[in-house]
Design a protein around this motif. Structure first.
Motif, short mmCIF file in Angstrom:
data_model
loop_
_atom_site.label_atom_id
_atom_site.label_comp_id
_atom_site.label_asym_id
_atom_site.label_seq_id
_atom_site.Cartn_x
_atom_site.Cartn_y
_atom_site.Cartn_z
N TRP A 74 17.94 36.06 -7.17
CA TRP A 74 17.97 35.58 -8.64
C TRP A 74 17.36 34.94 -9.56
CZ3 TRP A 74 22.34 39.40 -10.99
CH2 TRP A 74 22.09 40.91 -10.51
N PHE A 76 18.19 33.12 -13.25
CA PHE A 76 19.16 33.26 -14.40
C PHE A 76 18.96 32.16 -15.64
CE2 PHE A 76 21.20 33.27 -9.91
CZ PHE A 76 21.83 33.98 -10.03
N THR A 77 19.67 31.81 -16.70
CA THR A 77 20.13 31.04 -17.27
C THR A 77 21.21 30.87 -17.61
OG1 THR A 77 21.06 32.37 -19.73
CG2 THR A 77 18.04 32.31 -19.53
N ALA A 80 23.72 32.87 -19.79
CA ALA A 80 23.81 34.09 -18.83
C ALA A 80 25.18 34.42 -17.66
CB ALA A 80 22.48 34.95 -18.89
N SER A 108 21.35 41.49 -20.93
CA SER A 108 21.31 40.56 -20.51
C SER A 108 20.01 39.89 -18.97
CB SER A 108 22.26 39.90 -20.15
OG SER A 108 22.04 37.93 -19.84
N ILE A 109 19.91 39.26 -18.39
CA ILE A 109 20.00 39.25 -17.09
C ILE A 109 20.21 39.99 -16.06
CG2 ILE A 109 19.05 36.42 -17.63
CD1 ILE A 109 22.27 37.63 -15.08
N ARG A 132 15.35 37.16 -20.76
CA ARG A 132 16.40 37.80 -20.28
C ARG A 132 15.74 38.89 -19.37
NH1 ARG A 132 22.28 35.71 -22.45
NH2 ARG A 132 22.21 33.36 -22.78
N MET A 135 14.32 38.24 -16.77
CA MET A 135 14.89 38.23 -15.79
C MET A 135 15.81 39.27 -14.90
SD MET A 135 16.66 34.43 -16.95
CE MET A 135 15.49 32.74 -16.81
N ALA A 136 16.02 39.96 -16.15
CA ALA A 136 16.32 41.27 -15.35
C ALA A 136 15.75 42.28 -15.03
CB ALA A 136 16.74 41.54 -17.24
N ASN A 139 15.42 40.12 -11.02
CA ASN A 139 16.43 40.35 -10.55
C ASN A 139 16.72 42.40 -9.85
OD1 ASN A 139 17.00 37.75 -11.48
ND2 ASN A 139 18.19 38.37 -12.74
#
Length: 392
Positions: A74, A76-77, A80, A108-109, A132, A135-136, A139
């Motif tokens: 995954w 991330f920040t 997050a 978010s993510i 984000r 990133m989502a 993920n």
């Protein structure tokens, strides 16, 4: 607050080169003491431009293991990941949305969104943060899940007829927690105004001021493995109209039990019996100590203190078998500890201004036995209960 990722970073991290770099960096120590060497290794591997992004991703993935399932690949920040719901808790919440069309308006993510896709009929996720969202998207793909993603402000609805999930930001720019519903981002009142006629669940910190929560909400406090994790406020058709407060106690395997204020709360106040029981933190935070006591045939030591007592504790809890008690002062407690040869001493405190660690240092316990001392205010007195902790 961690490294500030941008969209170019995300594109790189999703590439074969980025994936290989993070995998290699994940094998480093990644500790505070090795930070300079780790940074040098990252720069040598991917160059100055992407070194920080790759190294931060390796660090965040390692931190995420204890919180999220199957998250080895995954993105991330730091912020997050801090706010992301633990997978067991997210699935618990998502189950109440089974078969619904759901819109996560602060996705978010995508940690909550992944759980929602296991149970909901169709899912939409939106956020104002493009990084984000990217990133989502990654993920969800890694998890083998699908959802419609959109860039949108949570306070400007882009769906109709869906149940709405919201997880407002609960930390300020300095990383400090926000406890007042008006200080959430977006604020709770604004969410309630915008989604006044929609089924809505809002995730909040467990320290939320419940006095500021509307009477129309069902407030659920959730713990996992004995640690209180979150509160969820359920509105509209998602709320149980018979319930205003609920405590849900989860185990790592996903099994759970729950208790609500719709249950009886008949609970006497008595002298200490054979056992002392310290209810799960979710029960205490939800204000359901008396309901828990009534369910299990327990009583209170004091009407304002959460410690309970009885002749038989509930199954599956860590309870404290009492073998001596007396009015508390350090001299008498020291004598009690020495009398029983206690060398390893756990100190639990409620209703008294006592620092357990400082008290333990002053007591200087020596001996071969292990014990727990429960210090509690009972009426106007301070009482010390010397106990043996047992998992029953």
């Amino acid at each position: 607050m961690g490294y500030g990722f941008d969209l170019e970073d995300v594109v790189f991290l999703r590439s074969a080169t980025g994936r290989d770099a993070v995998a290699e960096l994940s094998g480093l120590a990644l500790t505070t003491s090795t930070r300079l060497n780790d940074v040098a290794a990252a720069r040598k591997l991917v160059g100055e431009r992407f070194a920080a992004a790759a190294l931060e991703t390796a660090v965040l993935r390692r931190r995420a293991r204890s919180k999220l399932d199957d998250c080895a690949d995954w993105l991330f920040t730091d912020a997050a990941l801090q706010q992301a719901t633990a997978s067991v808790v997210a699935r618990h919440r998502a189950q109440r949305l089974t078969g619904r069309d759901v819109h996560d308006v602060t996705c978010s993510i995508g940690a909550d969104l992944v759980a929602l896709t296991e149970f909901a009929e169709r899912c939409v996720g939106s956020d104002v943060d493009r990084v984000r969202l990217s990133m989502a998207q990654h993920n969800l793909a890694v998890a083998g899940r699908s959802a419609v993603l959109a860039e949108a402000d949570a306070l400007r609805p882009v769906t109709r007829g869906t149940a709405v999930v919201a997880d407002p930001a609960r930390r300020d720019d300095a990383g400090r927690r926000r406890w007042n519903p008006a200080d959430l981002v977006p604020p709770l009142d604004d969410l309630l105004d915008v989604y006044a006629h929609r089924d809505l669940v809002v995730k909040c910190a467990p320290g939320l001021d419940f006095a500021a929560v509307p009477d129309t909400a069902e407030a659920e406090v959730v713990s996992l493995s004995g640690q209180v994790r979150e509160a969820a406020l359920w509105f509209g058709g998602l709320a149980d109209r018979r319930v205003r407060r609920r405590a849900s106690v989860l185990r790592p395997d996903g099994s759970a039990w729950t208790i609500t204020d719709a249950e009886p709360d008949d609970c006497p106040v008595v002298e200490v019996r054979q056992w002392i029981v310290d209810p799960d933190g979710a029960v205490v935070r939800a204000g359901l100590v008396r309901h828990y006591a009534a369910r299990h045939g327990l009583a209170q030591l004091d009407p304002h203190i959460a410690y309970l007592t009885g002749d038989e504790p509930p199954p599956g809890v860590r309870a404290f078998r009492v073998f001596e008690h007396a009015r508390y002062n350090e001299k008498s407690l020291r004598a009690m500890v020495r009398k029983h040869g206690v060398g390893r001493l756990e100190i639990l405190v409620r209703g008294l201004d006592v620092d357990p660690d400082a008290l333990r240092r002053r007591l200087k316990p020596k001996g071969a036995q292990e014990a727990t001392v429960v210090l509690s205010r009972v009426g106007d007195a301070a009482i010390a209960y010397l106990c043996h902790a047992e998992r029953v």
